[in-house]
Enzyme design. Structure first.
Site, PDB file in Angstrom:
ATOM      1  CE  LYS A  79      -4.026   1.538   2.778  1.00  0.00           C
ATOM      2  NZ  LYS A  79      -4.880   1.110   3.919  1.00  0.00           N
ATOM      3  CB  SER A 155      -8.152   2.705   3.014  1.00  0.00           C
ATOM      4  OG  SER A 155      -7.276   2.180   4.008  1.00  0.00           O
ATOM      5  CB  SER A 179      -8.230  -0.351   5.700  1.00  0.00           C
ATOM      6  OG  SER A 179      -9.021   0.801   5.860  1.00  0.00           O
TER       7      SER A 179
END
Length: 465
Positions: A79, A155, A179
């Site tokens: 990420k 996310s 997330s």
């Protein structure tokens, strides 16, 4: 032509045996990214030169007869809130584009490299991790590989989509309110939110320091366990890292569930799950021989308190930029950041006091239960741009509703494996189940998840893009 298997454990074994080279694996991964990411939009940057250099180093180790790490040659991505040396840490934002490049890798990237894993890039996410769908205005929405019209979750949406699309077998993400678990559920991959404090967060861009977790996602449970065992090293320089002994989970995978007390969460978790989500957890419960329906204490209050702390810490972190550069923020989240910055401090302190009492209640629950099950998301992936969701007769804001079932769990800090299930009624889309254990007992969640995998109930499905 050699066939590249899409599983971290198998890849590492093939490299160790000389059946595949690390360079072959990284070239295959980069080729897949180039061929598919125009549709998926999981990556914000690839690190091809670095990846090939790391792969060549692994191959040189093997040629010398050196002992290889447990993830030798395995491609992975992170990420884009993880520091990658030489790259600016975007955290999904436009504001961060002007920051200097990171001078060193995040701790977890350093640990992955030491295990022989090969970094191929940085992944799309909701801006500053404030979202559940990765509909990022700055870098474009991340598309679900199983249906490109649908969200990938968030996310850590790029982390879930990259695994589901077959681009890499392992990714790293973060989970504050869901997330990792939400994109794992919506993309149909394995995910782990470890115990709060288990893994070092040093070298990552924060969202909510008092709730943030980091963890892996993978195409197999074995790969998930290998990545997690690589990462669970206490970090004395991270004040949020707890210096507990390392407890490998890969050795627990074959132990089965004999003697484990397994329940299915009812009440709040039943009421806030759609029919397909209920069907998924019912199937998991039958497979594991769940013994009863269990009530999780104060779930709705915990979600409310998590929202207050999330908004307050998030707003405070970005207060300076909110005052001067609000127009450069994500339109889908800027109002929430501003509102959080304006919250009374009394609300925040009261939520934190409640959290201490709440965790005691949750920990007491595990005196009677070893593993608890609940859906990871109330529904399967929605179409990109969906604003509202009808859930059991109640109209819910779609993006926030994706965290209904995850927020109470992470607020207590419990470890969760998200197992990918494929219930009827979703149009062929996945919907994950949370396999929850007491803090520091990831091994129990892995044991139960292995039974779901062995029964064929939990698995990934390949896609053609």
């Amino acid at each position: 032509m050699k066939v590249i298997t899409f599983d971290a454990a198998t890849m590492a074994a093939a490299v160790a045996a000389g059946e595949l080279s690390a360079r072959e694996l990284v070239d295959a991964s980069l080729s897949c990214i180039a061929a598919t990411d125009g549709q998926v939009n999981a990556f914000t940057e690839t690190t091809a030169a670095r990846a090939r250099a790391e792969a060549d180093a692994v191959d040189a180790q093997r040629a010398r007869g050196d002992t290889l790490g447990p993830l030798a040659g395995v491609p992975y991505a992170v990420k884009n809130l993880f520091d990658i040396e030489g790259l600016t840490t975007l955290a999904g934002s436009k504001v961060n584009q002007g920051l200097p490049a990171a001078s060193a890798d995040a701790v977890l990237i350093t640990q992955m490299k030491a295990a022989g894993a090969v970094l191929v890039g940085a992944l799309n996410m909701d801006e500053y991790a404030y979202g559940f769908t990765t509909e990022n205005t700055h870098y474009g929405p991340c598309h679900n590989p199983h249906d490109l019209t649908r969200v990938a979750g968030g996310s850590s949406g790029g982390s879930g989509a990259a695994v589901a699309a077959g681009q890499v077998p392992v990714t790293l993400g973060s989970d504050t309110n869901g997330s990792i678990r939400v994109p794992s559920s919506l993309c149909g991959v394995w995910g782990l939110k470890p115990t709060f404090g288990r893994l070092s967060r040093r070298g990552t861009y924060p969202f909510v320091h008092s709730i943030d977790h980091l963890g892996p996602m993978a195409s197999s449970l074995a790969g998930l366990g290998l990545a997690y065992d690589t990462l669970q090293q206490p970090d004395p320089l991270d004040p949020g890292s707890h210096a507990l002994r390392v407890q490998p989970v890969t050795s627990a995978l074959g132990k089965g569930i004999a003697g484990l007390r397994i329940g299915v969460l009812g009440g709040y978790f039943h009421d806030n799950a759609g029919p397909e989500a209920r069907a998924a957890v019912a199937l998991a419960g039958r497979t594991l021989g769940a013994q009863a329906e269990v009530t999780w204490p104060d779930a709705a209050l915990a979600r409310a308190a998590a929202f207050i702390i999330t908004a307050s810490e998030g707003g405070s972190l970005h207060l300076g930029d909110l005052r001067t550069r609000a127009d450069d923020f994500e339109p889908l989240s800027v109002d929430r950041f501003i509102a959080g910055a304006l919250q009374p401090v009394h609300w925040y302190l009261r939520a934190q006091r409640f959290r201490r009492v709440y965790r005691d209640k949750v920990n007491a629950l595990f005196k009677d239960w070893d593993v608890l099950l609940t859906p990871a998301t109330p529904v399967s992936a929605t179409v990109i741009g969906t604003e509202w969701l009808e859930l059991n007769g109640v109209r819910q804001p779609c993006r926030a509703a994706m965290g209904l079932l995850t927020q109470p769990i992470s607020f207590a800090g419990c470890p969760v494996v998200t197992a990918p299930l494929w219930p009827a009624g979703t149009g062929g889309m996945p919907l994950g189940v949370q396999v929850i254990a007491a803090p520091w007992r990831e091994d129990l969640a892995f044991r139960a998840s292995q039974v779901l995998a062995d029964a064929g109930v939990a698995h990934i499905q390949s896609v053609t893009l």
